[in-house]
Design a protein around this motif. Structure first.
Motif, mmCIF file in Angstrom:
data_model
loop_
_atom_site.group_PDB
_atom_site.id
_atom_site.type_symbol
_atom_site.label_atom_id
_atom_site.label_comp_id
_atom_site.label_asym_id
_atom_site.label_seq_id
_atom_site.Cartn_x
_atom_site.Cartn_y
_atom_site.Cartn_z
ATOM 1 N N GLU A 151 0.825 -1.210 0.000
ATOM 2 C CA GLU A 151 0.000 0.000 0.000
ATOM 3 C C GLU A 151 0.859 1.259 0.000
ATOM 4 N N LEU A 152 1.954 1.253 0.761
ATOM 5 C CA LEU A 152 2.860 2.406 0.751
ATOM 6 C C LEU A 152 3.483 2.595 -0.630
ATOM 7 N N GLY A 153 3.838 1.511 -1.296
ATOM 8 C CA GLY A 153 4.385 1.603 -2.648
ATOM 9 C C GLY A 153 3.410 2.262 -3.611
ATOM 10 N N TRP A 154 2.150 1.865 -3.535
ATOM 11 C CA TRP A 154 1.119 2.488 -4.378
ATOM 12 C C TRP A 154 0.948 3.962 -4.019
ATOM 13 N N ALA A 155 0.945 4.262 -2.748
ATOM 14 C CA ALA A 155 0.772 5.658 -2.316
ATOM 15 C C ALA A 155 1.943 6.519 -2.784
ATOM 16 N N ILE B 233 1.757 11.342 2.998
ATOM 17 C CA ILE B 233 1.888 9.972 3.494
ATOM 18 C C ILE B 233 2.544 10.057 4.866
ATOM 19 N N LEU B 234 1.885 9.499 5.871
ATOM 20 C CA LEU B 234 2.390 9.526 7.241
ATOM 21 C C LEU B 234 2.555 8.102 7.746
ATOM 22 N N CYS B 235 3.752 7.787 8.255
ATOM 23 C CA CYS B 235 4.003 6.492 8.881
ATOM 24 C C CYS B 235 4.272 6.715 10.364
ATOM 25 N N LEU B 236 3.562 5.977 11.194
ATOM 26 C CA LEU B 236 3.713 6.043 12.650
ATOM 27 C C LEU B 236 4.350 4.751 13.147
#
Length: 64
Positions: free
Chosen positions: A15-19, A30-33
């Protein structure tokens, strides 16, 4: 997009790759926690990508 990345997950990585691929077209953040005390290392994709805002947190209130 908001992703919780304290533990490894192939689904979140995809999903991160698509985003990341679409972020230049859609101009959304895009935010990663990640929990500070997680026993897992952050992936190089997350840590080294300038399109991702990466935040470590200690408590749920910090994450919000």
């Amino acid at each position: 997009m908001v992703a919780e990345v304290s533990a490894p997950s192939h689904g979140v990585g995809i999903e991160l790759g698509w985003a990341i691929a679409r972020s230049e077209l859609a101009k959304y953040p895009i935010l990663c926690l990640k929990q500070k005390d997680s026993k897992y290392k952050t992936s190089a994709l997350i840590g080294g990508c300038d399109k991702i805002n990466y935040v470590e947190y200690s408590t749920e209130d910090d994450a919000i």
